[in-house]
Design a protein around this motif. Structure first.
Motif, mmCIF file in Angstrom:
data_model
loop_
_atom_site.group_PDB
_atom_site.id
_atom_site.type_symbol
_atom_site.label_atom_id
_atom_site.label_comp_id
_atom_site.label_asym_id
_atom_site.label_seq_id
_atom_site.Cartn_x
_atom_site.Cartn_y
_atom_site.Cartn_z
ATOM 1 N N GLY A 102 0.799 -1.217 -0.050
ATOM 2 C CA GLY A 102 0.057 -0.027 0.009
ATOM 3 C C GLY A 102 0.696 1.429 -0.038
ATOM 4 N N LEU A 103 1.961 1.090 0.669
ATOM 5 C CA LEU A 103 2.705 2.503 0.777
ATOM 6 C C LEU A 103 3.603 2.665 -0.755
ATOM 7 C CD1 LEU A 103 4.529 1.901 4.199
ATOM 8 C CD2 LEU A 103 3.061 3.962 3.505
ATOM 9 N N GLY A 104 3.973 1.413 -1.189
ATOM 10 C CA GLY A 104 4.590 1.438 -2.579
ATOM 11 C C GLY A 104 5.940 2.251 -2.450
ATOM 12 N N ALA A 105 6.739 1.967 -1.285
ATOM 13 C CA ALA A 105 7.979 2.718 -1.422
ATOM 14 C C ALA A 105 9.164 2.123 -1.882
ATOM 15 C CB ALA A 105 8.197 2.691 0.234
ATOM 16 N N PRO A 350 20.331 -5.855 -7.345
ATOM 17 C CA PRO A 350 19.392 -4.894 -7.695
ATOM 18 C C PRO A 350 19.715 -3.398 -7.150
ATOM 19 C CG PRO A 350 18.158 -6.717 -6.574
ATOM 20 C CD PRO A 350 19.642 -6.868 -6.472
ATOM 21 N N LEU A 351 19.272 -2.367 -8.044
ATOM 22 C CA LEU A 351 19.083 -1.120 -7.142
ATOM 23 C C LEU A 351 17.763 -1.002 -6.344
ATOM 24 C CD1 LEU A 351 19.829 1.894 -7.158
ATOM 25 C CD2 LEU A 351 18.247 2.330 -9.188
ATOM 26 N N GLY A 352 16.518 -1.334 -7.019
ATOM 27 C CA GLY A 352 15.387 -1.151 -6.411
ATOM 28 C C GLY A 352 15.183 -2.340 -4.948
ATOM 29 N N ARG A 353 14.388 -1.900 -4.196
ATOM 30 C CA ARG A 353 14.306 -2.885 -3.179
ATOM 31 C C ARG A 353 12.784 -2.322 -2.298
ATOM 32 N NH1 ARG A 353 16.023 -2.762 2.299
ATOM 33 N NH2 ARG A 353 17.381 -4.638 1.568
ATOM 34 N N ARG A 354 12.066 -3.681 -2.107
ATOM 35 C CA ARG A 354 10.794 -3.364 -1.251
ATOM 36 C C ARG A 354 10.882 -3.025 0.138
ATOM 37 N NH1 ARG A 354 7.236 -7.339 -1.055
ATOM 38 N NH2 ARG A 354 8.576 -9.003 -0.508
ATOM 39 N N PHE A 355 10.004 -2.789 0.731
ATOM 40 C CA PHE A 355 9.804 -2.267 2.239
ATOM 41 C C PHE A 355 9.725 -3.852 2.752
ATOM 42 C CE2 PHE A 355 8.302 1.102 5.353
ATOM 43 C CZ PHE A 355 8.972 0.286 6.389
#
Length: 472
Positions: A102-105, A350-355
């Motif tokens: 839901g936060l989509g950070a 990876p560069l991106g990462r989930r919360f």
């Protein structure tokens, strides 16, 4: 781009939560293994994607789940699931996952998700202490941790840090072909894959013999191999002792391995078994880990947390950024350049990462460490019960000493020796019956059935069902 408005999401979300709750409540009544053939699920779906939105999205989703997904799924959360290792996905953790989505950070930098970064730091520091790893693996102690997607990724980044420490020019020149990595025949295949991905080639992987009478790494043999390789001009880069091997749950002597490894990086792969150290009586499984350079254990196996969430701690908090950091102009910011924050993009490939920390935070708040300990203890007790039954039964024999919640058994023939054909037939019959699901390994070249106790709902009554299936 179309989306749900908050009220539509609320309505559909409630319906989907109801579906998940009902699915979990009735899971024990389903067959563990699906009765599908390859291609059957694909054939049940339309070949072309829709141009127009569904008239009733809720019905479309639950219809897919009921008609296609559930009948075509191996049910990892079933109380009769004993295959591979547990993949606990508690409803507690799903709450955190929902909040994270839901936060989509996007937590690649501290500046892109300050809360995501610092909640994770608090969690990994707290678990380092709870597992007895000590202050050296906390951020305050000069080390630190992160939540990786898997133990496989943790092994890869540990190897890259090891390569950089062994040869700082590696970032510019690449590997030389003299690098060597040390494992046993029971080490997880992710180490072999890490060696391949890092460009070292299969020749870099050295298999250390077992200590006599065990399936654990021989520290003496390792010391001799390291000495011989160094004398031959080779470069020992990483040694990987395992705490709870996939095949039989063997535990390598981490302390002795660390003591003989010299300047080679020691990475402890405790993916399944390491979390058992939450219990004081099982703290011994991580004996010596405080001497290692990195330690990995999975929250998403035996810690009630839905995939993916794998702890990786390092004793030198600068090691991973030194090996992995690449900073283009568009990622530069004042917080990073101050040196006062952690940018987790430098702790992974990876560069991106989930919360990821939110789902683990939800588990800890909902169960407490004591609740997690109780779950581990309960599964170990069930495995001990099963091991006693196996040892007392004339048709079976323990294929290896029981390891925490893992039991491996041979099916015996009339001569009292392991009967591989009978073992395979029994395994298939149990799995086809739908009341339990098992996997296999080989021990000294002979077929062995693995029983990994660890599904959240598994209790004594389910062990009785499994035993009836094995012995009928």
């Amino acid at each position: 781009m179309p989306d749900l408005d908050p009220e539509e999401f609320r309505r559909l979300g409630h319906a989907l939560v109801d579906w998940v709750a009902a699915h979990r409540a009735g899971l024990a009544e389903l067959p563990v293994r699906p009765a599908v053939q390859p291609g059957e699920v694909r054939a049940a779906l339309p070949a072309d994607l829709p141009d127009k939105p569904a008239d009733d999205l809720g019905a479309a989703l639950t219809g897919l789940l009921d008609d296609v997904v559930v009948p075509g799924s191996l049910h990892w959360q079933h109380p009769g699931f004993y295959g591979y290792f547990p993949a606990q996905a508690s409803l507690l953790s799903l709450l955190g996952d929902l909040a994270s989505g839901g936060l989509g950070a996007q937590g690649m930098l501290w500046s892109t998700s300050p809360a995501g970064t610092e909640v994770e730091q608090v969690l990994v520091d707290g678990f380092a202490r709870a597992l007895g790893l000590g202050e050296g693996f906390t951020f305050a102690g000069g080390g630190g941790g992160s939540l990786q997607d898997s133990a496989s990724s943790a092994a890869l980044v540990a190897l890259l840090a090891a390569l950089h420490r062994a040869s700082p020019e590696w970032r510019e020149t690449g590997v030389e072909g003299t690098e060597r990595v040390y494992v046993t025949a029971e080490t997880h295949s992710s180490l072999a894959k890490a060696v391949r991905v890092a460009g070292l080639g299969a020749r870099a992987l050295r298999t250390v013999p077992f200590a006599p009478g065990t399936r654990a790494m021989s520290a003496e043999a390792l010391a001799a191999m390291l000495a011989d390789d160094r004398a031959a001009g080779l470069r020992p880069v990483l040694v990987c002792p395992t705490v709870g091997t996939t095949g039989t749950g063997a535990i390598d002597p981490v302390r002795q391995v660390c003591e003989v490894s010299g300047d080679a990086w020691v990475h402890v792969d405790a993916a399944w078994a390491g979390v058992a150290a939450l219990c004081p009586e099982f703290r011994h499984v991580l004996d010596g880990a405080e001497l290692a350079d990195s330690v990995c254990t999975d929250a998403h196996k035996w810690l009630a947390t839905a995939f993916d969430a794998s702890f990786l701690w390092v004793r030198d908090g600068t090691a991973l950024p030194a090996a992995l950091s690449i900073t283009p102009e568009y990622l530069r910011n004042a917080a990073s350049e101050s040196g006062e924050v952690v940018d987790y993009r430098d702790w992974q490939v990876p560069l991106g990462r989930r919360f990821r920390a939110l789902k683990l935070w939800s588990v800890v708040q909902g169960a407490g460490l004591e609740g997690l300990r109780d779950g581990i203890r309960g599964h170990v007790a069930l495995a001990r019960d099963l091991a006693d039954r196996v040892a007392a039964h004339p048709r079976f024999a323990l294929a290896a000493p029981p390891s925490l919640a893992l039991v491996c058994l041979h099916v015996l023939g009339p001569d009292g020796e392991p009967d591989d054909a009978a073992g395979r037939a029994l395994l298939e019959r149990v799995n086809a019956g739908g009341r339990a699901y098992l996997t296999h390994t080989t021990v000294d070249g002979r077929h062995a059935i693995r029983v990994a106790v660890g599904a959240l709902g598994t209790g004594p009554e389910h062990l009785d069902v499994l035993w009836a299936e094995l012995t009928r």
